[in-house]
Structures are given as structure tokens and as C-alpha cells.
Design a protein around this motif. Structure first.
Motif, PDB file in Angstrom:
ATOM      1  N   PRO A 275       0.819  -1.215   0.000  1.00  0.00           N
ATOM      2  CA  PRO A 275       0.000   0.000   0.000  1.00  0.00           C
ATOM      3  C   PRO A 275       0.852   1.263   0.000  1.00  0.00           C
ATOM      4  O   PRO A 275       1.984   1.259   0.480  1.00  0.00           O
ATOM      5  N   THR A 276       0.270   2.329  -0.550  1.00  0.00           N
ATOM      6  CA  THR A 276       0.941   3.618  -0.541  1.00  0.00           C
ATOM      7  C   THR A 276       0.377   4.512   0.555  1.00  0.00           C
ATOM      8  O   THR A 276       0.973   5.485   0.951  1.00  0.00           O
ATOM      9  N   LEU A 277      -0.830   4.177   1.020  1.00  0.00           N
ATOM     10  CA  LEU A 277      -1.418   4.911   2.140  1.00  0.00           C
ATOM     11  C   LEU A 277      -2.168   3.941   3.022  1.00  0.00           C
ATOM     12  O   LEU A 277      -2.613   2.882   2.567  1.00  0.00           O
ATOM     13  N   LEU A 278      -2.289   4.286   4.281  1.00  0.00           N
ATOM     14  CA  LEU A 278      -2.949   3.417   5.248  1.00  0.00           C
ATOM     15  C   LEU A 278      -3.794   4.256   6.185  1.00  0.00           C
ATOM     16  O   LEU A 278      -3.506   5.436   6.407  1.00  0.00           O
ATOM     17  N   VAL A 279      -4.809   3.630   6.757  1.00  0.00           N
ATOM     18  CA  VAL A 279      -5.475   4.239   7.905  1.00  0.00           C
ATOM     19  C   VAL A 279      -5.276   3.251   9.048  1.00  0.00           C
ATOM     20  O   VAL A 279      -5.518   2.060   8.904  1.00  0.00           O
ATOM     21  N   ALA A 280      -4.778   3.766  10.154  1.00  0.00           N
ATOM     22  CA  ALA A 280      -4.439   2.863  11.249  1.00  0.00           C
ATOM     23  C   ALA A 280      -4.613   3.561  12.588  1.00  0.00           C
ATOM     24  O   ALA A 280      -4.770   4.777  12.655  1.00  0.00           O
ATOM     25  N   VAL A 281      -4.607   2.762  13.626  1.00  0.00           N
ATOM     26  CA  VAL A 281      -4.633   3.308  14.980  1.00  0.00           C
ATOM     27  C   VAL A 281      -3.188   3.332  15.485  1.00  0.00           C
ATOM     28  O   VAL A 281      -2.342   2.597  14.971  1.00  0.00           O
ATOM     29  N   PRO A 282      -2.899   4.164  16.490  1.00  0.00           N
ATOM     30  CA  PRO A 282      -1.516   4.296  16.967  1.00  0.00           C
ATOM     31  C   PRO A 282      -0.845   2.961  17.273  1.00  0.00           C
ATOM     32  O   PRO A 282       0.339   2.776  17.024  1.00  0.00           O
ATOM     33  N   ARG A 283      -1.643   2.023  17.759  1.00  0.00           N
ATOM     34  CA  ARG A 283      -1.109   0.722  18.159  1.00  0.00           C
ATOM     35  C   ARG A 283      -0.325   0.045  17.023  1.00  0.00           C
ATOM     36  O   ARG A 283       0.688  -0.611  17.258  1.00  0.00           O
ATOM     37  N   VAL A 284      -0.811   0.191  15.813  1.00  0.00           N
ATOM     38  CA  VAL A 284      -0.168  -0.456  14.673  1.00  0.00           C
ATOM     39  C   VAL A 284       1.248   0.084  14.487  1.00  0.00           C
ATOM     40  O   VAL A 284       2.203  -0.672  14.295  1.00  0.00           O
ATOM     41  N   PHE A 285       1.369   1.411  14.586  1.00  0.00           N
ATOM     42  CA  PHE A 285       2.691   2.014  14.410  1.00  0.00           C
ATOM     43  C   PHE A 285       3.617   1.633  15.566  1.00  0.00           C
ATOM     44  O   PHE A 285       4.797   1.360  15.374  1.00  0.00           O
ATOM     45  N   GLU A 286       3.036   1.603  16.774  1.00  0.00           N
ATOM     46  CA  GLU A 286       3.832   1.196  17.939  1.00  0.00           C
ATOM     47  C   GLU A 286       4.348  -0.219  17.754  1.00  0.00           C
ATOM     48  O   GLU A 286       5.505  -0.515  18.035  1.00  0.00           O
ATOM     49  N   LYS A 287       3.466  -1.107  17.277  1.00  0.00           N
ATOM     50  CA  LYS A 287       3.832  -2.514  17.104  1.00  0.00           C
ATOM     51  C   LYS A 287       4.975  -2.656  16.106  1.00  0.00           C
ATOM     52  O   LYS A 287       5.937  -3.373  16.362  1.00  0.00           O
ATOM     53  N   VAL A 288       4.846  -1.992  14.976  1.00  0.00           N
ATOM     54  CA  VAL A 288       5.879  -2.095  13.949  1.00  0.00           C
ATOM     55  C   VAL A 288       7.206  -1.586  14.503  1.00  0.00           C
ATOM     56  O   VAL A 288       8.258  -2.205  14.323  1.00  0.00           O
ATOM     57  N   PHE A 289       7.119  -0.477  15.233  1.00  0.00           N
ATOM     58  CA  PHE A 289       8.338   0.090  15.790  1.00  0.00           C
ATOM     59  C   PHE A 289       8.985  -0.855  16.804  1.00  0.00           C
ATOM     60  O   PHE A 289      10.175  -1.159  16.709  1.00  0.00           O
ATOM     61  N   THR A 290       8.203  -1.357  17.761  1.00  0.00           N
ATOM     62  CA  THR A 290       8.801  -2.204  18.801  1.00  0.00           C
ATOM     63  C   THR A 290       9.289  -3.536  18.234  1.00  0.00           C
ATOM     64  O   THR A 290      10.305  -4.063  18.686  1.00  0.00           O
ATOM     65  N   ALA A 291       8.576  -4.039  17.226  1.00  0.00           N
ATOM     66  CA  ALA A 291       9.019  -5.290  16.616  1.00  0.00           C
ATOM     67  C   ALA A 291      10.394  -5.097  15.977  1.00  0.00           C
ATOM     68  O   ALA A 291      11.293  -5.927  16.142  1.00  0.00           O
ATOM     69  N   ALA A 292      10.554  -3.969  15.281  1.00  0.00           N
ATOM     70  CA  ALA A 292      11.838  -3.692  14.624  1.00  0.00           C
ATOM     71  C   ALA A 292      12.942  -3.493  15.661  1.00  0.00           C
ATOM     72  O   ALA A 292      14.060  -3.983  15.517  1.00  0.00           O
ATOM     73  N   GLN A 293      12.573  -2.799  16.734  1.00  0.00           N
ATOM     74  CA  GLN A 293      13.538  -2.523  17.802  1.00  0.00           C
ATOM     75  C   GLN A 293      14.004  -3.841  18.440  1.00  0.00           C
ATOM     76  O   GLN A 293      15.191  -4.060  18.663  1.00  0.00           O
ATOM     77  N   ARG A 294      13.034  -4.703  18.702  1.00  0.00           N
ATOM     78  CA  ARG A 294      13.342  -5.971  19.341  1.00  0.00           C
ATOM     79  C   ARG A 294      14.225  -6.829  18.427  1.00  0.00           C
ATOM     80  O   ARG A 294      15.173  -7.458  18.874  1.00  0.00           O
ATOM     81  N   LYS A 295      13.876  -6.824  17.170  1.00  0.00           N
ATOM     82  CA  LYS A 295      14.621  -7.635  16.224  1.00  0.00           C
ATOM     83  C   LYS A 295      16.071  -7.137  16.128  1.00  0.00           C
ATOM     84  O   LYS A 295      17.025  -7.929  16.130  1.00  0.00           O
ATOM     85  N   ALA A 296      16.217  -5.815  16.103  1.00  0.00           N
ATOM     86  CA  ALA A 296      17.564  -5.241  16.028  1.00  0.00           C
ATOM     87  C   ALA A 296      18.373  -5.633  17.257  1.00  0.00           C
ATOM     88  O   ALA A 296      19.548  -6.009  17.155  1.00  0.00           O
ATOM     89  N   ALA A 297      17.720  -5.577  18.425  1.00  0.00           N
ATOM     90  CA  ALA A 297      18.414  -5.919  19.665  1.00  0.00           C
ATOM     91  C   ALA A 297      18.822  -7.383  19.667  1.00  0.00           C
ATOM     92  O   ALA A 297      19.933  -7.745  20.056  1.00  0.00           O
ATOM     93  N   ALA A 298      17.911  -8.235  19.186  1.00  0.00           N
ATOM     94  CA  ALA A 298      18.188  -9.673  19.156  1.00  0.00           C
ATOM     95  C   ALA A 298      19.348  -9.987  18.213  1.00  0.00           C
ATOM     96  O   ALA A 298      20.129 -10.904  18.449  1.00  0.00           O
ATOM     97  N   ASP A 299      19.460  -9.209  17.133  1.00  0.00           N
ATOM     98  CA  ASP A 299      20.544  -9.426  16.170  1.00  0.00           C
ATOM     99  C   ASP A 299      21.852  -8.748  16.594  1.00  0.00           C
ATOM    100  O   ASP A 299      22.814  -8.735  15.839  1.00  0.00           O
ATOM    101  N   GLY A 300      21.812  -8.119  17.787  1.00  0.00           N
ATOM    102  CA  GLY A 300      23.006  -7.433  18.256  1.00  0.00           C
ATOM    103  C   GLY A 300      23.182  -6.056  17.639  1.00  0.00           C
ATOM    104  O   GLY A 300      24.256  -5.466  17.696  1.00  0.00           O
ATOM    105  N   HIS A 301      22.139  -5.528  17.015  1.00  0.00           N
ATOM    106  CA  HIS A 301      22.232  -4.210  16.409  1.00  0.00           C
ATOM    107  C   HIS A 301      21.469  -3.154  17.209  1.00  0.00           C
ATOM    108  O   HIS A 301      21.090  -2.121  16.670  1.00  0.00           O
ATOM    109  N   GLY A 302      21.207  -3.449  18.484  1.00  0.00           N
ATOM    110  CA  GLY A 302      20.426  -2.542  19.323  1.00  0.00           C
ATOM    111  C   GLY A 302      20.943  -1.121  19.300  1.00  0.00           C
ATOM    112  O   GLY A 302      20.173  -0.170  19.177  1.00  0.00           O
ATOM    113  N   LYS A 303      22.263  -0.983  19.397  1.00  0.00           N
ATOM    114  CA  LYS A 303      22.858   0.362  19.467  1.00  0.00           C
ATOM    115  C   LYS A 303      22.675   1.111  18.160  1.00  0.00           C
ATOM    116  O   LYS A 303      22.372   2.301  18.146  1.00  0.00           O
ATOM    117  N   ILE A 304      22.863   0.398  17.066  1.00  0.00           N
ATOM    118  CA  ILE A 304      22.693   1.040  15.755  1.00  0.00           C
ATOM    119  C   ILE A 304      21.253   1.514  15.597  1.00  0.00           C
ATOM    120  O   ILE A 304      20.983   2.625  15.150  1.00  0.00           O
TER     121      ILE A 304
END
Lengths: 603, 265
Positions: A275-304
Motif C-alpha cells: 500500500p501507498t497509504l494506510l489508515v491505522a490506529v496508533p497501536r499499529v505504528f507502535e507494534k511495527v516500531f517495537t518489533a523492529a527494535q526488538r529484532k535489532a536488539a536480538a541481532d546485536g544491532h540494538g545500538k545502531i
């Protein structure tokens, strides 16, 4: 009455808005696209491993066929037709067909409880119900005797649309054209039920003018960013006015509306639809952000990741303020390929902007997403206002606020801080509830939102509080805690119940147990020998209290129901500040003083 | 007490010495009603009692102090009303009043109201010191049995001696007749004399009567949690400057002495 001025402005208005033609209606864009560009893909649905496009012409033809079916089924202009389904192509087709037949759509959340369905069918006087699944059909069968006006229920999953189309064969085009010609801007288009703090849900009457105007107002805010071939993936309930409104914006613009099958398939379908546009509730953006953050931390890229986050935010802040530091720009470019692209990929890789509503989106998160190239337009509105009153525009974007009033709309801050609104999107009242309407709608058109806010010097609105005792979950669902708490406290074992869930993924409860009743219960259960502390941790007590929670949940939909509860080790007290000296419960303080318990609930 | 006296309400002989120096002296342990008459009274030293001819020892009418702190007024419907300090012995009345409140009024008063007020709560609400915690009741006297129809209290904030929290409740059938105004005015005067400069109220936004009442005066409204407004009202400083009256010193002296006495519960 005087109060300390909390804001620099009391009134702000959007730019002028040309009034709609008296015969404007919601079908117009559907008809226009079918005529001007019949092959334009306006919708898409999942089939097997991909999505199948629906052309403007096919969409229009299906709407007409269904509308004829409704006419053949005895649906007269002004009649109400209930629509109980989760978001899917058929939802929108049936909605447009109801409108084309001159009737009024009454959407019901697919998660509604039997009690709620019964109330909405009865109050709206719906003559036909279109329901999605056989299970919903059996709920309908349980409750419809109370809603005697309802003649039949058609099940989408059992061929309701084919059935309607077949019935429609006997109706000629002229009859339907007459119905459509009879539509007026001020005719009722839909009744959307919203739950208040007490009592039954109330039906907000939205006219063709309300919705069509709001579509124009939303479009106006993002027009400068729009391309010809926008695509969206719809997954929020269309029974929610914001989702519906953005869907209508897409139809107006000719963007392709792809329907997600369910939330579980959402990540997969994002990749398919891109999609090029979305309608979403804040939770969706929070989820995507925390999932990426967690994944980065798990891969040892937390600091980056952390550094990339900082840079994205600073880049966005600088960019918004018009003073970008070269060093930040350089870092931003580096992280762009390293980090941001991966996050972008989570949304399919093409997402440029999104509408967010239903709850506050953090300022930092907004800047972060802007920093990675996804502009989020946070706005503000209610079902009663169809819904958008203010929105951050492409050219007037201030994270942390909900933007300026949209075109044709005025916002006023009352003496007590309440946000009042007037504009063509403000509804005409609650269905069958004049007294309730009079409470919120002044004779001169000012609508009382029940929210508290401030306007800054430039006319941006900031929401600071809520007059209504409502919890708004992260998914944007409004939940009145008081009736749930009343039901919980009706249980003799429960001395205090505090329902929480504001800006949280779901509703939860904290229960204090009456110690006297606890001893009696223990005696009944043969658990006399246990101490209170042992009893509070006992599985049988949990089971027993789960029963009370289930009972309380019967009155509400799944989205509003209590999904987890905690047993508090002691009663609420004045010393801890949970009760005021005069014994009033402070919900916010209870949440704070049991923050560990709360975190565990949302584990 | 065990001297053969029985509760007039339920006949129980289990009477607990109780009450404030302002009020009754025995409370029935079974039904919570006050046992009012006869017996050895509270020492009130050699103070003059305007309620009875005796001096030195007032056996049956320590109510004179209450009288002195009471005021009579007229409601908007013309009925006479008495506003007097709340007494320890009023706990039964308080519990009964709560039981009769509509769910809506209960919610407005306690936000998350219990099914009924338990002993601990009643103790908290009636064990007053008349300085940091003061409460008054509006009584309709033109009824066969004088009935309390409105209660109001302030409680000084622990960490903030200039500030007190206020709560006002009026029985559903008697709302919108000026009782709330009368009670709040009384509270304000007493509070100002006791060195309180500001009242804080937590009220539901949908409690129109309370919002109207409180915002009638200059005030500051801020949103607390969803559904709740925090309304701060400054007490008129000129009242605060009024020197402590003899009567209030007297009442406090008695309250202090009474609190030092051993308690049965």
C-alpha cells in the motif's frame, strides 16, 4: 465563571469550503469512476496467493445489482438495514447498495455482544440484517425476536449477495435510477452506534452531506501528496467512522481499496498489496516500531537501531522546523539504507503516508516515522463529527497536536476547556434520542465534543483531557469503565474493581477482594486453613473471579471486554493516594501505584 | 457499659461509649444507632450550657455546642433547613443516606462506589476533629423525624496544610434546592477560620450541579483522569483573617480531649 486561561486562543477556523450541491450524495464518485474510467481498479480482494482487482465498472454494477435486490426485498427509502460483518469487499458493496436503494446503513461491529446487537437492531428499527457468518446468524436468531421490525437476516458467507442479486432481476433500472435520483445531501446515510459512559449505545445520524463533506475535507489535507495510483490496505473495522471515511476518501480519489482478510494475515498482505497509504490506529505504528527494535536488539544491532531512531527523529524535527543540520542529513542518508529501508519493508516498501486516529500517537513516534519517510497525519474527531474536525495537513504538520481545523470547520474552547466544534460534518443528532442530542448539540450548531483541549497561537489543537469517563484503548475502542466496574462489584467477593486500558492494547481489571467475604468463601471451599495471602494466590479464587469477569463481559463486545485481571494484595487506601481523603477513587493513581501489576497484565 | 440500658432502636444491651464531645455518648454496637438519653454525661466542666439550666455537668443535652455552630436557613422551595456539624452519632444516618442515594449520585460522590459503606469507611467519615476534617449536615426539621438530606466535608491534605479536599452530597430528592450551596458556604467559612486557603474538588464532568456550584466562584479547572475535573477554589482571604472565635477554640479543645480518651473499637 472564570478559569485560568490555559490556551492562547479560544477560536480557530479552517479555510472556507464550498457548500455541497443539495443533490450531492455518496454514490456519485462510484458512478463517476464507472463512467469516466470503467477499467480503473477501485478495489481488490484476496484470492489464493494474490489479490484480484475489481474495476470501477464491475464495482458499480455489483452495487446496482445488490441495490435492486434490496428494493425487491421490500427495502423502502429511509428504511434501516443492519450490516454486521468484519471489513471485506462485501461490506462496502452492501453499504453502497443500501444507500442506492435510498435506505440507511446501520453498521454493527462484528465483535458486538448479543445484548448490543439486540439493542441496535431494536433501536434502529432495521428491517433487514446482512450478517457475515452463520455464527453471527445464530446470534441474530437468539435476539431478533426483541427487534420485531427485522424481517430477515441474510448471511454473506452463505451466498447473501448472490441471493440479493437474483432477487433484483425483477427490478428494472428505471426503478433504481429513481431511487438514486431521490437522494439528497441532507438525507440520512448511516446510523453509527457509539457507546457512551452510561446507558445504551446511541445512534449517531450521519447524512450524505456529513460524510461527503468530510471526505472532501480529508482529501484537502493530503491532496498535495496524492498520486494517481494510490493503493491502501483496509483492515480496521468499517463500522468505525474513521475507517469508513478514509475508505470513502479512497473511492472519491479513485485509489485502490484492498481488503485484508484478517489481522493475522496483515503482515503477509502488506507485502502483497504494497500500500501507498494506510489508515491505522496508533497501536499499529507502535507494534511495527517495537518489533523492529526488538529484532535489532536480538541481532546485536540494538545500538545502531537506537542511533538510527535518534537521527530519524532529529531529522524530522529539523526538517519540520526548516533548519536541518548537515551532519544529521548525512547520518540520515546512511541509516536510510541500513535501517529505515527494512522498516519500510514491513509496510510493503511503498507506504508514503497514513492517517492515524482513535487515540493519541506519540510525538516522537510521529517524528520517527516521518524521519524514515512515512508521513502520519494525525487528526481528531468523533463519530458525531463524521469524524474529522482537525487534521495535520501536508503543509501544516505539527506532531504532538491533532492539527488545525479542516475547511469549513470552527473549533472553540469553552470556558471549562471543552472543545466545541461546528461545521458541515457535525451530525444532526442521535437517532430517537432528542434529550441526548440536546445535551451535546447547541441550537446554533456548536457540538460539545466532551474532550478538553487547547489551541496554540497558530490554531493547532492539542487534546489534554477527557470529560467523559471513557477508556480509549490503543486500538481506538471507547470503553466505559463504570458499568463494567459496577457489574464486577456486584459480586460479594469483590470490594473494589478498577478497570484500566487507556492507550493499552486491551481492557483489564484490578480487583480488591473483600476479606470477610473471602473467609466465608474459604470456609465454603474447605480452605479455612489457608491464610488470606494464600487464598489470594489460590487458583480456585482466580477461577471464581474469572466467573465474575465473564459475567461483567456479557454486556460488552469482545473489543471492550476485560481480557485479563489482577488481584490486588490489599484494599485501595487514602494513605497511598488511590483514594482521595474524601474516599473518591483516583483511577490514574491506582494505575500508577500498581504499575508493576499493570505491566504484568499487559506482559 | 453493662448498666442495664438498652438501645432504643433495636433493644441490644451492647452499648459502646462513643461519640464526640459535641454529641451523643453511646452507640449501639449492633445497629449503630445512637443511644441518646440519660446516664452519666460527658464532662463539660463548668461551661455554661444554653440548652439546659445546669452548669458544670450536662447530662442530656451536650447538643448546645452543636446549636451554637448551627445555622438555620430557608431553601429555594421555602422549607426551613438546619445546617449543623456532623456528629459521630450520625454514622447511622450517613449509612442510611448512602443506601438511599441513586447509583448516579453514589458514582458522583465516590467515583467507584461500594455497595454499602462499611464500618471502616463510616469511621473515616464520622471520626472528625473539626479542624483538619470537618463535616456538616443539612437537616430538614419540618419532618416528623428530622432528616439529614445533605452532607459536606473538607479534609486537609496531608502534605499541604493550606489545601483541603471537599466532597458534597445531597439526597436525590432534594437536589437543586440550594442545599449544596448552603453546605459549601458553611464549609468555606469554617475552613477559612481553620487556616485553609484553597479547596480542591474532584468532580465528574457530567455532574452538572456540582460543576455549576463550584464554578460559580472564581476557580481553576483542570482535567484529572478521564471523566474527572479538578476544580480549585480559593477561599476568600478576608474570612481567613477573621480571628479564631471562642466557640471554635472550645470545640477543638473538646475534640482534642475526646481523642485522647481510650476507645472501645
Amino acid at each position: 465563571m472564570t478559569s485560568t486561561p490555559a490556551a492562547t486562543r479560544r477560536v480557530a477556523s479552517g479555510p472556507d469550503l464550498a457548500p455541497l450541491d443539495a443533490h450531492a450524495h455518496l454514490l456519485e464518485p462510484v458512478m463517476r469512476w464507472a463512467e469516466q474510467e470503467p477499467t480503473r481498479p477501485v478495489a481488490a480482494y484476496r484470492e489464493g496467493d494474490g489479490f484480484v482487482d475489481v474495476s470501477a465498472q464491475a464495482f458499480h454494477e455489483r452495487v446496482r445489482a445488490l441495490a435492486k435486490g434490496l428494493v425487491a426485498s421490500g427495502v423502502a427509502p429511509g428504511d434501516r438495514v443492519a450490516l454486521l460483518s468484519h471489513t471485506r469487499l462485501e461490506w462496502l458493496l452492501v453499504d453502497y447498495a443500501i444507500l442506492a436503494a435510498g435506505a440507511v446503513t446501520v453498521p454493527i461491529y462484528e465483535t458486538s455482544s448479543a445484548e448490543q446487537i439486540q439493542w441496535i437492531l431494536g433501536d434502529s428499527g432495521a428491517c433487514i440484517a446482512v450478517v457475515e457468518t452463520p455464527a453471527m446468524r445464530s446470534t441474530y436468531d437468539e435476539v431478533h425476536a426483541e427487534a420485531s421490525a427485522c424481517r430477515e437476516a441474510l448471511v454473506i458467507d452463505e451466498g447473501a449477495l448472490d441471493e440479493l442479486a437474483a432477487r433484483g432481476h425483477e427490478v428494472d433500472d428505471a426503478t433504481l435510477d429513481e431511487r438514486i435520483a431521490g437522494l439528497t445531501a441532507d438525507g440520512l446515510a448511516t446510523i453509527v452506534y457509539t457507546s457512551g459512559t452510561t446507558g445504551r449505545p446511541k445512534g449517531c445520524m450521519q447524512t450524505h452531506r456529513n460524510l461527503r463533506t468530510n471526505v472532501a475535507q480529508n482529501l484537502d489535507a493530503v491532496r498535495s501528496m496524492l498520486h494517481d495510483d494510490e493503493v491502501t490496505l483496509l483492515f480496521l473495522p468499517l463500522a468505525h467512522t474513521l475507517t469508513k471515511c478514509i475508505a470513502l476518501v479512497c473511492v472519491e480519489w479513485g485509489a485502490k481499496l484492498a481488503f485484508a482478510t484478517d489481522f493475522g494475515h496483515f503482515p503477509e498482505e502488506l507485502a502483497l498489496v504494497r500500500p501507498t497509504l494506510l489508515v491505522a490506529v496508533p497501536r499499529v505504528f507502535e507494534k511495527v516500531f517495537t518489533a523492529a527494535q526488538r529484532k535489532a536488539a536480538a541481532d546485536g544491532h540494538g545500538k545502531i537501531f537506537d542511533r538510527a531512531e535518534q537521527v530519524a527523529i532529529r531529522w524530522s524535527e529539523g526538517h519540520t522546523a526548516g533548519r536541518l543540520q548537515p551532519i544529521i542529513s548525512a547520518q540520515h542518508a546512511v541509516f536510510g539504507s541500513l535501517v529505515y529501508r527494512k522498516l519500510h519493508a514491513a509496510f510493503g516498501g511503498r507506504l508514503r503516508f497514513a492517517f492515524s486516529g482513535g487515540g493519541p500517537l506519540g510525538e516522537r513516534l510521529t517524528h520517527f516515522f516521518n524521519g524514515i519517510g512515512i508521513r502520519i497525519f494525525e487528526g481528531y474527531g468523533l463519530t458525531e463529527t463524521s469524524p474529522t474536525l482537525t487534521v495535520n495537513r501536508a503543509d501544516a504538520w505539527r506532531p504532538g497536536t491533532v492539527g488545525r481545523p479542516v475547511a469549513g470547520t470552527s473549533i472553540r474552547i469553552a470556558d471549562d476547556g471543552e472543545i466545541l466544534a461546528s461545521g458541515p460534518q457535525v451530525f444532526s443528532g442521535y437517532w430517537n434520542a432528542e434529550a441526548a442530542t440536546a445535551e451535546v448539540l447547541e441550537a446554533d450548531g456548536w457540538f460539545h465534543t466532551g474532550d478538553i483541549g487547547e489551541l496554540d497561537a497558530d490554531g493547532y489543537l492539542r487534546i489534554t483531557g477527557r470529560k467523559k469517563e471513557l477508556i480509549v484503548t490503543a486500538a481506538g475502542k471507547n470503553v466505559a469503565p463504570a458499568p463494567l466496574e459496577d457489574r464486577l462489584r456486584a459480586d460479594p467477593l469483590i470490594s473494589q474493581a478498577v478497570v484500566v486500558g487507556d492507550q493499552r492494547p486491551f481492557v483489564a481489571a484490578m480487583l480488591a477482594v473483600d476479606h470477610e467475604a473471602l473467609r466465608e468463601w474459604a470456609a465454603d471451599q474447605g480452605l479455612d486453613d489457608q491464610s488470606n495471602a494464600e487464598l489470594l494466590a489460590h487458583d480456585r479464587l482466580r477461577e471464581r473471579l474469572q466467573g465474575a469477569v465473564d459475567e461483567a463481559n456479557r454486556s460488552v463486545s469482545k473489543a471492550e471486554s476485560i481480557r485479563a485481571f489482577a488481584i490486588l494484595p490489599r484494599d485501595l487506601s487514602v494513605e497511598s493516594g488511590e483514594l482521595t481523603p474524601t474516599l473518591k477513587v483516583r483511577r490514574a493513581i491506582v494505575v500508577k501505584s500498581y504499575s508493576a501489576v499493570v505491566e504484568e497484565l499487559y506482559g | 457499659m453493662g448498666d442495664g440500658r438498652r438501645c432504643r432502636a433495636c433493644g441490644s444491651g451492647d452499648l459502646q461509649p462513643s461519640g464526640t464531645p459535641l454529641g451523643r455518648r453511646a452507640v449501639c454496637a449492633r445497629c449503630g444507632r445512637c443511644w441518646e438519653e440519660g446516664g452519666a454525661g460527658v464532662e463539660v466542666d463548668s461551661l455554661a450550657c444554653p440548652g439546659c439550666p445546669r452548669r458544670g455537668r450536662c447530662e442530656s443535652c451536650p447538643t448546645w455546642l452543636v446549636e451554637a455552630m448551627s445555622r438555620r436557613d430557608v431553601l429555594s422551595d421555602g422549607r426551613p433547613v438546619l445546617v449543623r456539624p456532623l456528629l459521630y452519632g450520625d454514622r447511622f444516618e450517613l449509612a442510611a443516606g448512602f443506601a438511599e442515594l441513586s447509583p448516579r449520585s453514589r458514582r458522583h460522590r465516590f467515583f467507584n462506589p461500594p455497595e454499602e459503606l462499611d464500618d471502616e469507611e463510616l469511621e473515616h467519615l464520622t471520626n472528625l476533629d473539626y479542624r483538619d476534617h470537618y463535616a456538616c449536615v443539612a437537616v430538614l426539621e419540618d419532618r416528623p423525624v428530622p432528616t439529614g438530606v445533605g452532607f459536606a466535608r473538607y479534609i486537609r491534605e496531608a502534605g499541604n496544610p493550606d489545601v483541603a479536599e471537599v466532597a458534597v452530597t445531597v439526597a436525590d430528592a432534594y437536589q437543586r434546592r440550594g442545599i449544596g450551596t448552603l453546605l459549601t458556604r458553611t464549609l468555606g467559612e469554617v475552613a477559612a477560620r481553620n487556616g485553609i486557603h484553597r479547596f480542591v474538588n474532584y468532580v465528574h464532568w457530567d455532574n452538572a450541579a456540582a460543576i455549576e456550584l463550584l464554578t460559580d466562584e472564581p476557580c481553576r479547572i483542570t482535567p484529572a483522569e478521564p471523566g474527572v475535573a479538578r476544580i480549585e477554589v480559593e477561599l476568600p482571604p478576608r474570612v481567613a483573617e477573621v480571628p479564631d472565635s471562642y466557640l471554635h477554640r472550645l470545640i477543638r479543645a473538646h475534640a482534642a480531649r475526646w481523642h485522647q480518651r481510650p476507645r472501645s473499637r
